[in-house]
Scaffold this motif. Structure first.
Motif, PDB file in Angstrom:
ATOM      1  N   GLU A 161       0.836  -1.205   0.000  1.00 39.97           N
ATOM      2  CA  GLU A 161       0.000   0.000   0.000  1.00 39.97           C
ATOM      3  C   GLU A 161       0.869   1.254   0.000  1.00 39.97           C
ATOM      4  O   GLU A 161       0.561   2.237  -0.679  1.00 39.97           O
ATOM      5  CB  GLU A 161      -0.923  -0.015   1.232  1.00 39.97           C
ATOM      6  CG  GLU A 161      -2.062   0.954   1.144  1.00 39.97           C
ATOM      7  CD  GLU A 161      -3.028   0.658  -0.010  1.00 39.97           C
ATOM      8  OE1 GLU A 161      -3.493   1.617  -0.610  1.00 39.97           O
ATOM      9  OE2 GLU A 161      -3.270  -0.520  -0.318  1.00 39.97           O
ATOM     10  N   ASP A 163       3.806   1.589  -1.349  1.00 37.71           N
ATOM     11  CA  ASP A 163       4.343   1.767  -2.696  1.00 37.71           C
ATOM     12  C   ASP A 163       3.313   2.445  -3.604  1.00 37.71           C
ATOM     13  O   ASP A 163       3.652   3.307  -4.415  1.00 37.71           O
ATOM     14  CB  ASP A 163       4.741   0.424  -3.295  1.00 37.71           C
ATOM     15  CG  ASP A 163       5.904  -0.231  -2.559  1.00 37.71           C
ATOM     16  OD1 ASP A 163       6.711   0.508  -1.965  1.00 37.71           O
ATOM     17  OD2 ASP A 163       6.006  -1.476  -2.599  1.00 37.71           O
ATOM     18  N   VAL A 164       2.060   2.058  -3.449  1.00 42.93           N
ATOM     19  CA  VAL A 164       0.988   2.653  -4.246  1.00 42.93           C
ATOM     20  C   VAL A 164       0.855   4.138  -3.909  1.00 42.93           C
ATOM     21  O   VAL A 164       0.727   4.990  -4.793  1.00 42.93           O
ATOM     22  CB  VAL A 164      -0.352   1.919  -4.012  1.00 42.93           C
ATOM     23  CG1 VAL A 164      -1.504   2.640  -4.681  1.00 42.93           C
ATOM     24  CG2 VAL A 164      -0.256   0.488  -4.511  1.00 42.93           C
ATOM     25  N   GLU A 165       0.906   4.485  -2.630  1.00 41.24           N
ATOM     26  CA  GLU A 165       0.758   5.883  -2.203  1.00 41.24           C
ATOM     27  C   GLU A 165       1.900   6.739  -2.730  1.00 41.24           C
ATOM     28  O   GLU A 165       1.686   7.839  -3.224  1.00 41.24           O
ATOM     29  CB  GLU A 165       0.702   5.980  -0.680  1.00 41.24           C
ATOM     30  CG  GLU A 165      -0.591   5.472  -0.071  1.00 41.24           C
ATOM     31  CD  GLU A 165      -1.808   6.271  -0.549  1.00 41.24           C
ATOM     32  OE1 GLU A 165      -1.728   7.520  -0.641  1.00 41.24           O
ATOM     33  OE2 GLU A 165      -2.834   5.633  -0.842  1.00 41.24           O
ATOM     34  N   ALA A 167       3.831   6.147  -5.385  1.00 40.35           N
ATOM     35  CA  ALA A 167       3.672   6.262  -6.830  1.00 40.35           C
ATOM     36  C   ALA A 167       2.543   7.226  -7.179  1.00 40.35           C
ATOM     37  O   ALA A 167       2.660   8.019  -8.123  1.00 40.35           O
ATOM     38  CB  ALA A 167       3.408   4.884  -7.439  1.00 40.35           C
ATOM     39  N   PHE A 168       1.453   7.183  -6.421  1.00 40.21           N
ATOM     40  CA  PHE A 168       0.324   8.097  -6.639  1.00 40.21           C
ATOM     41  C   PHE A 168       0.757   9.552  -6.459  1.00 40.21           C
ATOM     42  O   PHE A 168       0.443  10.406  -7.271  1.00 40.21           O
ATOM     43  CB  PHE A 168      -0.821   7.753  -5.672  1.00 40.21           C
ATOM     44  CG  PHE A 168      -1.960   8.718  -5.720  1.00 40.21           C
ATOM     45  CD1 PHE A 168      -2.875   8.675  -6.773  1.00 40.21           C
ATOM     46  CD2 PHE A 168      -2.130   9.686  -4.741  1.00 40.21           C
ATOM     47  CE1 PHE A 168      -3.925   9.577  -6.831  1.00 40.21           C
ATOM     48  CE2 PHE A 168      -3.170  10.579  -4.796  1.00 40.21           C
ATOM     49  CZ  PHE A 168      -4.071  10.521  -5.840  1.00 40.21           C
ATOM     50  N   LEU A 169       1.538   9.826  -5.372  1.00 44.02           N
ATOM     51  CA  LEU A 169       1.998  11.192  -5.121  1.00 44.02           C
ATOM     52  C   LEU A 169       2.956  11.672  -6.213  1.00 44.02           C
ATOM     53  O   LEU A 169       2.897  12.831  -6.641  1.00 44.02           O
ATOM     54  CB  LEU A 169       2.669  11.279  -3.757  1.00 44.02           C
ATOM     55  CG  LEU A 169       1.723  11.130  -2.555  1.00 44.02           C
ATOM     56  CD1 LEU A 169       2.525  11.101  -1.250  1.00 44.02           C
ATOM     57  CD2 LEU A 169       0.693  12.240  -2.520  1.00 44.02           C
ATOM     58  N   ARG A 170       3.808  10.829  -6.712  1.00 40.99           N
ATOM     59  CA  ARG A 170       4.714  11.193  -7.805  1.00 40.99           C
ATOM     60  C   ARG A 170       3.938  11.560  -9.064  1.00 40.99           C
ATOM     61  O   ARG A 170       4.241  12.538  -9.747  1.00 40.99           O
ATOM     62  CB  ARG A 170       5.671  10.021  -8.124  1.00 40.99           C
ATOM     63  CG  ARG A 170       6.849   9.959  -7.236  1.00 40.99           C
ATOM     64  CD  ARG A 170       7.857   8.942  -7.785  1.00 40.99           C
ATOM     65  NE  ARG A 170       8.699   8.523  -6.686  1.00 40.99           N
ATOM     66  CZ  ARG A 170       9.094   7.300  -6.433  1.00 40.99           C
ATOM     67  NH1 ARG A 170       8.719   6.322  -7.231  1.00 40.99           N
ATOM     68  NH2 ARG A 170       9.850   7.025  -5.413  1.00 40.99           N
ATOM     69  N   GLU A 171       2.981  10.699  -9.403  1.00 44.72           N
ATOM     70  CA  GLU A 171       2.157  10.956 -10.595  1.00 44.72           C
ATOM     71  C   GLU A 171       1.373  12.257 -10.441  1.00 44.72           C
ATOM     72  O   GLU A 171       1.281  13.049 -11.382  1.00 44.72           O
ATOM     73  CB  GLU A 171       1.193   9.791 -10.837  1.00 44.72           C
ATOM     74  CG  GLU A 171       1.861   8.526 -11.301  1.00 44.72           C
ATOM     75  CD  GLU A 171       2.464   8.677 -12.690  1.00 44.72           C
ATOM     76  OE1 GLU A 171       1.901   9.390 -13.554  1.00 44.72           O
ATOM     77  OE2 GLU A 171       3.540   8.080 -12.919  1.00 44.72           O
ATOM     78  N   LYS A 172       0.823  12.498  -9.275  1.00 46.55           N
ATOM     79  CA  LYS A 172       0.043  13.712  -9.027  1.00 46.55           C
ATOM     80  C   LYS A 172       0.935  14.939  -9.148  1.00 46.55           C
ATOM     81  O   LYS A 172       0.557  15.937  -9.773  1.00 46.55           O
ATOM     82  CB  LYS A 172      -0.589  13.643  -7.639  1.00 46.55           C
ATOM     83  CG  LYS A 172      -1.530  14.758  -7.323  1.00 46.55           C
ATOM     84  CD  LYS A 172      -2.166  14.522  -5.956  1.00 46.55           C
ATOM     85  CE  LYS A 172      -3.072  15.675  -5.613  1.00 46.55           C
ATOM     86  NZ  LYS A 172      -3.642  15.509  -4.287  1.00 46.55           N
ATOM     87  N   GLN A 173       2.171  14.854  -8.589  1.00 40.34           N
ATOM     88  CA  GLN A 173       3.102  15.978  -8.653  1.00 40.34           C
ATOM     89  C   GLN A 173       3.549  16.226 -10.095  1.00 40.34           C
ATOM     90  O   GLN A 173       3.629  17.368 -10.531  1.00 40.34           O
ATOM     91  CB  GLN A 173       4.311  15.679  -7.766  1.00 40.34           C
ATOM     92  CG  GLN A 173       5.288  16.825  -7.673  1.00 40.34           C
ATOM     93  CD  GLN A 173       6.482  16.476  -6.795  1.00 40.34           C
ATOM     94  OE1 GLN A 173       6.817  15.300  -6.629  1.00 40.34           O
ATOM     95  NE2 GLN A 173       7.097  17.493  -6.258  1.00 40.34           N
ATOM     96  N   ARG A 175       1.913  15.563 -12.830  1.00 36.57           N
ATOM     97  CA  ARG A 175       0.795  16.084 -13.617  1.00 36.57           C
ATOM     98  C   ARG A 175       0.497  17.535 -13.233  1.00 36.57           C
ATOM     99  O   ARG A 175       0.077  18.319 -14.095  1.00 36.57           O
ATOM    100  CB  ARG A 175      -0.437  15.233 -13.407  1.00 36.57           C
ATOM    101  CG  ARG A 175      -0.262  13.848 -14.054  1.00 36.57           C
ATOM    102  CD  ARG A 175      -1.566  13.075 -14.086  1.00 36.57           C
ATOM    103  NE  ARG A 175      -1.507  11.680 -14.338  1.00 36.57           N
ATOM    104  CZ  ARG A 175      -0.849  11.047 -15.278  1.00 36.57           C
ATOM    105  NH1 ARG A 175      -0.063  11.690 -16.061  1.00 36.57           N
ATOM    106  NH2 ARG A 175      -0.916   9.762 -15.432  1.00 36.57           N
TER     107      ARG A 175
END
Length: 178
Positions: A161, A163-165, A167-173, A175
């Motif tokens: 979980e 790792d998912v968080e 990766a999610f924060l990286r993608e959000k930043q 974008r």
């Protein structure tokens, strides 16, 4: 006639392929390693025996040389005492002992040569044995992935979980910057 030859070659080729699969090369290699280890152990034992025999022979030769030196002193005494008949007997014994010692020295030289040859063969066999062991390790390591793959299928992939968080924060930043 050519057709019969071709068919017979085809059957022989199929037969050889079947025999190759039946023989299991890894088992044959392991058996060859066991046989070479046994032969190497026998050579090592023979080498130890020859070295022991050589050491005993060297010890005896040293004793005989000392005895020959003692006979020289006894001969001096015989000649000083004018005991020629006793000196003759002593000279006979000295000659016999000298001939025997010379014969044993030739035996010692022969043992040295035999031991050197055995040592050379032992080194060659050790090299061959190590080569076979390496081949067996390579064969075992090549066969290991096949067994793992066939035994239970691929391992399930686990994503935590956290790792998912991340990766999610990286993608959000990423974008939000674009």
């Amino acid at each position: 006639m050519a057709l019969i030859n071709r068919i017979s070659r085809l059957f022989r080729a199929d037969l050889h392929a079947v025999l190759d699969r039946i023989e299991e090369p890894d088992l044959l290699l392991k058996q060859a390693i066991r046989e070479m280890e046994s032969a190497y152990a026998e050579q090592s034992q023979r080498s130890r025996l020859l070295k022991h025999e050589l050491a005993q022979l060297n010890s005896r030769l040293q004793g005989w040389q000392e005895k020959l030196a003692g006979m020289d002193q006894e001969l001096d005494i015989c000649f000083q005492s004018d005991q020629e008949s006793l000196a003759r007997q002593l000279i006979r014994k000295k000659l016999e002992l000298a001939q025997f010692a010379e014969q044993q020295q030739r035996r010692r030289d022969s043992l040295h040569q035999t031991l050197a040859e055995l040592s050379r063969r032992q080194d060659e066999n050790r090299t061959r044995l190590e080569s076979l062991r390496q081949k067996a390790r390579l064969l075992a390591s090549d066969a290991a992935p096949d067994r793992e793959h066939n035994s239970g299928g691929p391992e399930p992939i686990r994503v935590e979980e956290a790792d998912v968080e991340v990766a999610f924060l990286r993608e959000k930043q990423r974008r939000s910057q674009s």
